[in-house]
Design a protein around this motif. Sequence first.
Motif, PDB file in Angstrom:
ATOM      1  N   SER A   1       0.852  -1.181   0.000  1.00  0.00           N
ATOM      2  CA  SER A   1       0.000   0.000   0.000  1.00  0.00           C
ATOM      3  C   SER A   1       0.894   1.240   0.000  1.00  0.00           C
ATOM      4  CB  SER A   1      -0.916   0.013   1.226  1.00  0.00           C
ATOM      5  OG  SER A   1      -0.150   0.220   2.397  1.00  0.00           O
ATOM      6  N   GLU A   2       0.298   2.378  -0.256  1.00  0.00           N
ATOM      7  CA  GLU A   2       1.063   3.624  -0.262  1.00  0.00           C
ATOM      8  C   GLU A   2       1.693   3.863   1.117  1.00  0.00           C
ATOM      9  OE1 GLU A   2       0.252   8.354  -0.950  1.00  0.00           O
ATOM     10  OE2 GLU A   2      -0.982   6.929  -2.043  1.00  0.00           O
ATOM     11  N   ASN A   3       0.957   3.571   2.174  1.00  0.00           N
ATOM     12  CA  ASN A   3       1.477   3.748   3.530  1.00  0.00           C
ATOM     13  C   ASN A   3       2.633   2.788   3.800  1.00  0.00           C
ATOM     14  OD1 ASN A   3       1.355   5.038   6.133  1.00  0.00           O
ATOM     15  ND2 ASN A   3       0.561   3.096   6.922  1.00  0.00           N
ATOM     16  N   GLN A   4       2.518   1.541   3.367  1.00  0.00           N
ATOM     17  CA  GLN A   4       3.604   0.582   3.560  1.00  0.00           C
ATOM     18  C   GLN A   4       4.855   1.007   2.803  1.00  0.00           C
ATOM     19  OE1 GLN A   4       1.261  -2.790   2.238  1.00  0.00           O
ATOM     20  NE2 GLN A   4       1.432  -3.749   4.275  1.00  0.00           N
ATOM     21  N   GLU A   5       4.672   1.547   1.602  1.00  0.00           N
ATOM     22  CA  GLU A   5       5.815   2.045   0.830  1.00  0.00           C
ATOM     23  C   GLU A   5       6.477   3.214   1.544  1.00  0.00           C
ATOM     24  OE1 GLU A   5       7.613   1.124  -1.702  1.00  0.00           O
ATOM     25  OE2 GLU A   5       6.398  -0.578  -2.294  1.00  0.00           O
ATOM     26  N   LEU A   6       5.662   4.096   2.120  1.00  0.00           N
ATOM     27  CA  LEU A   6       6.198   5.237   2.847  1.00  0.00           C
ATOM     28  C   LEU A   6       6.999   4.778   4.060  1.00  0.00           C
ATOM     29  CD1 LEU A   6       6.409   8.288   3.236  1.00  0.00           C
ATOM     30  CD2 LEU A   6       4.251   8.198   4.487  1.00  0.00           C
ATOM     31  N   VAL A   7       6.462   3.825   4.800  1.00  0.00           N
ATOM     32  CA  VAL A   7       7.174   3.287   5.961  1.00  0.00           C
ATOM     33  C   VAL A   7       8.474   2.631   5.512  1.00  0.00           C
ATOM     34  CG1 VAL A   7       7.091   1.573   7.797  1.00  0.00           C
ATOM     35  CG2 VAL A   7       5.111   3.030   7.388  1.00  0.00           C
ATOM     36  N   SER A   8       8.425   1.891   4.431  1.00  0.00           N
ATOM     37  CA  SER A   8       9.625   1.248   3.894  1.00  0.00           C
ATOM     38  C   SER A   8      10.670   2.290   3.498  1.00  0.00           C
ATOM     39  CB  SER A   8       9.248   0.388   2.690  1.00  0.00           C
ATOM     40  OG  SER A   8      10.386  -0.152   2.088  1.00  0.00           O
ATOM     41  N   ASP A   9      10.228   3.364   2.870  1.00  0.00           N
ATOM     42  CA  ASP A   9      11.138   4.445   2.489  1.00  0.00           C
ATOM     43  C   ASP A   9      11.788   5.075   3.724  1.00  0.00           C
ATOM     44  OD1 ASP A   9      10.445   3.997  -0.130  1.00  0.00           O
ATOM     45  OD2 ASP A   9       9.182   5.783  -0.322  1.00  0.00           O
TER      46      ASP A   9
END
Length: 82
Positions: free
Chosen positions: A6-14
């Motif tokens: 998800s967009e949130n998971q990608e943000l956390v990963s970043d």
Amino acid sequence: MSEQFSENQELVSDLVACQLVIKQILDVIDIIAPAEVRDKMSAQLRSIDFATHPAAKDPITRRAIQKAIALIDMKFDRSTEH
């Protein structure tokens, strides 16, 4: 990396990736930079005038700058205790 996030998971990963890179950079600076350079890094961030700087308009950016100052100070204060 075929898994969809998800967009949130990608943000956390970043954010985690950036934290890992920052830790590595701080470790290198700790080894190669004299204390004057470390102090200058912190002083440059501290010198930002939030009354006039565009970052003051964005509370997230302002908080990030405060965290960066704390991270630099904490990292180098701890390393000088050794």
